[in-house]
Design an enzyme around this catalytic site. Structure first.
Site, PDB file in Angstrom:
ATOM      1  N   LYS A 284       0.847  -1.146  -0.013  1.00  0.00           N
ATOM      2  CA  LYS A 284       0.064  -0.082  -0.144  1.00  0.00           C
ATOM      3  C   LYS A 284       1.025   1.109  -0.020  1.00  0.00           C
ATOM      4  O   LYS A 284       1.888   1.176   0.701  1.00  0.00           O
ATOM      5  CB  LYS A 284      -0.837   0.049   1.210  1.00  0.00           C
ATOM      6  CG  LYS A 284      -2.115  -1.060   1.253  1.00  0.00           C
ATOM      7  CD  LYS A 284      -2.933  -0.926   2.291  1.00  0.00           C
ATOM      8  CE  LYS A 284      -3.871  -2.390   2.309  1.00  0.00           C
ATOM      9  NZ  LYS A 284      -5.196  -2.267   1.737  1.00  0.00           N
TER      10      LYS A 284
ATOM     11  N   HIS B 120      -0.686  -8.401   9.166  1.00  0.00           N
ATOM     12  CA  HIS B 120      -0.711  -6.796   8.580  1.00  0.00           C
ATOM     13  C   HIS B 120      -0.599  -5.766   9.743  1.00  0.00           C
ATOM     14  O   HIS B 120      -0.008  -4.850   9.516  1.00  0.00           O
ATOM     15  CB  HIS B 120      -2.280  -6.484   7.948  1.00  0.00           C
ATOM     16  CG  HIS B 120      -2.862  -7.316   7.028  1.00  0.00           C
ATOM     17  ND1 HIS B 120      -1.780  -7.845   6.270  1.00  0.00           N
ATOM     18  CD2 HIS B 120      -3.822  -8.100   6.770  1.00  0.00           C
ATOM     19  CE1 HIS B 120      -2.375  -8.711   5.259  1.00  0.00           C
ATOM     20  NE2 HIS B 120      -3.849  -8.854   5.607  1.00  0.00           N
TER      21      HIS B 120
HETATM   22  C1  BG6 Z   1      -6.828 -10.182   4.282  1.00  0.00           C
HETATM   23  C2  BG6 Z   1      -7.662 -10.911   5.152  1.00  0.00           C
HETATM   24  O1  BG6 Z   1      -5.423 -10.448   4.410  1.00  0.00           O
HETATM   25  O2  BG6 Z   1      -7.068  -8.823   4.478  1.00  0.00           O
HETATM   26  C3  BG6 Z   1      -9.214 -10.381   5.153  1.00  0.00           C
HETATM   27  O3  BG6 Z   1      -7.521 -12.408   5.310  1.00  0.00           O
HETATM   28  C4  BG6 Z   1      -9.221  -8.919   4.988  1.00  0.00           C
HETATM   29  O4  BG6 Z   1      -9.881 -11.013   6.179  1.00  0.00           O
HETATM   30  C5  BG6 Z   1      -8.421  -8.253   4.170  1.00  0.00           C
HETATM   31  O5  BG6 Z   1     -10.476  -8.549   4.816  1.00  0.00           O
HETATM   32  C6  BG6 Z   1      -8.151  -6.830   4.432  1.00  0.00           C
HETATM   33  O6  BG6 Z   1      -7.545  -6.163   3.316  1.00  0.00           O
HETATM   34  P1  BG6 Z   1      -7.658  -4.792   2.869  1.00  0.00           P
HETATM   35  O7  BG6 Z   1      -6.564  -4.418   1.874  1.00  0.00           O
HETATM   36  O8  BG6 Z   1      -9.137  -4.645   2.154  1.00  0.00           O
HETATM   37  O9  BG6 Z   1      -7.636  -4.025   4.125  1.00  0.00           O
END
Ligand code: BG6
Length: 490
Positions: A180, A238
């Site tokens: 990102k 994340h």
């Molecule tokens: C993924 C998860 O890694 O990231 C999901 O497995 C989640 O559950 C997603 O919804 C969120 O990604 P972003 O980029 O939409 O924040």
């Protein structure tokens, strides 16, 4: 930077959700920007009986949905489709890899990128069979999708299995948050601006909040999610990656290992949180039925595919601490949840107040600065500063004012690439700095395992919260106990 060479991009699990929603659209976008090296091929592998024509039709339908409307055109589509070839392959059947070998050896000197968009339990088997059929050469790369294991032990096992056939330099572990724009901007902001560089420590920062709130629920993935929970799905990867980038010491340079060495240091410095401490420092929740602005939303246990009365967490808030000179005494308040009021990912750095305050004492609490890094829904950076309220008719009253850098407005006309698009390009080029090294992932698991080991005990509480809210009210407790509140909370 390495010059991209003609590449065979081999996707395992090509009919799956990730491939159709993210990988193929990202390849389309790279194609549109002429970033796919000439002569490259996309070999799409899955178990299901299908053929190249049918796969191309399915890919077209997915691209029509998932590519930005203003980017979609027939010419790019045709060029991309031409590259695609479908191969039916049962990943567990060694002899079926001979057809892949035939395809790969048909053109010499292509760089090979194996993208494992399958469940991690297949990673070892696929690697073994690829090796058996001489599909891996010293220039090949492998991309591993998350979740990489269920805990440290299983993750170590997968890494070891894959590691028998691919070196660490050939291995690209995806965490799409690292792709990102704002995440990379964090590096620029921290290490190219002395004003922040000099203040980035416990002398000047009082606390840091990291929120990843999702408005979506489980999205048809109940059986996967129920085994994982929000801690494994979002925190282990994340959220801890964001934390590591915010908290790390300056790397010597921008090389992958310089950055990853610093991230590992932070992950190792994360303080473990005992069961007794968890009462004040950790809140878990699960969404119940509720409303967003337009509809009634089901509770987690009534989602399609739900089986029984699960107590898997869909929300976690943690008051974390880092044992280091830089961060001693600075709490990191982390929270992430599904079915929250809105999609919002932000990092808020709260600076300490002035030591001596000369304005209205009632306003003292206002008088600090906040740096707000927004990742979603809009990418940008803003700084909250204090200014004087305009007018001549009063004593100097201060008010918070925002210095705002909204990337979309500031760089209008410059498109922000999607995370997967950037990451795929970095794999093609052979740059590992946006990928997670094996020791990073294992240290992140170790901290999470340690925290979750108590979650089977009767002392562990799961708080319900209505879908469409900001999570369980109890989550305010972990920050209020330090006389603070979540940013934006009234
Ligand atoms: C993924 C998860 O890694 O990231 C999901 O497995 C989640 O559950 C997603 O919804 C969120 O990604 P972003 O980029 O939409 O924040």
């Amino acid at each position: 930077m390495n010059t991209p060479t003609a590449t065979d991009f081999i996707i395992f699990g090509a009919l799956g959700d990730l491939s159709q929603r993210k990988l193929l659209p990202s390849l389309y976008d790279l194609e549109k920007d002429q970033l796919i090296p000439e002569g490259s091929r996309i070999l799409c592998l899955a178990r299901q009986a299908s053929d190249t024509d049918s796969f191309r039709q399915k890919a077209t339908a997915s691209l029509q949905i998932h590519v930005d409307e203003d980017r979609f055109n027939q010419q790019t589509l045709q060029i991309l489709l031409e590259r695609i070839c479908y191969i039916q392959l049962d990943f567990s059947q060694a002899e079926q890899y001979s057809q892949l070998e035939t395809q790969l050896s048909a053109i010499a000197n292509q760089q090979r990128i194996f993208y494992y968009a399958t469940a991690a339990e297949f990673f070892g088997t696929i690697s073994k069979h690829l090796a058996q059929y001489n599909c891996i050469d010293s220039a090949s790369r492998v991309v591993l999708e998350k979740p990489l294991g269920f805990d440290r032990e299983s993750s170590t096992l997968i890494n070891e299995e894959v590691g028998q056939y691919f070196t660490e330099l050939q291995t690209y572990r995806i965490d799409h948050y690292l792709g990102k724009e704002t995440v990379q901007n964090l590096l620029a902001l921290r290490f190219a601006n002395p004003i922040f560089g000099t203040q980035w420590n416990q002398n000047y920062i009082s606390h840091i909040e990291i929120t990843i709130a999702e408005s979506v629920g489980i999205e048809g993935r109940w059986s996967y999610f129920d085994k994982a929970g929000q801690m494994r799905d979002m925190v282990q990867n994340h959220l801890l990656q964001l934390l590591a980038l915010v908290a790390m010491d300056p790397p010597n340079d921008l090389s992958a290992d310089s950055i990853r060495d610093q991230k590992v240091k932070v992950l190792k410095q994360l303080k473990s949180i005992s069961l007794a401490e968890q009462k004040d420092s950790v809140v878990c929740g699960q969404y119940d039925s509720g409303n967003n602005d337009t509809e009634l939303l089901p509770g987690y246990n009534s989602e399609p595919g739900a089986e029984g009365n699960s107590d898997t967490e869909t929300f976690v808030a943690i008051r974390a601490e880092i044992s280091s000179w830089r961060w001693a005494g600075v709490p990191f308040y982390l929270r992430t949840g599904k079915r929250m009021k809105q999609k919002l990912t932000q990092i808020i750095v709260h600076f300490k107040q002035q030591p001596h305050f000369i304005f209205d004492p009632q306003q003292r609490d206002l008088a600090s600065n906040k740096l707000i890094l927004s990742l979603q829904p809009n990418e940008g950076v803003s700084l909250q500063v204090q200014t004087k309220s305009p007018g001549i008719n009063n004593d100097i009253q201060i008010q918070p004012t925002i210095l705002d850098l909204n990337f979309n407005q500031e760089f209008s006309g410059v498109r922000t690439p999607h995370a997967y698009e950037r990451l795929i390009l970095e794999v093609i080029k052979g740059n590992q700095y946006l990928f997670v090294r094996r020791d990073e992932i294992e240290h992140a698991w170790a901290w999470c395992d340690d925290l979750m080991q108590h979650w089977d005990s009767s002392e562990h509480i799961l708080h319900k919260y209505p879908a469409g809210s900001w999570g369980p009210t109890e989550s305010a407790m972990i920050i209020r106990k330090d006389n603070r509140q979540w940013f934006g909370e009234n």
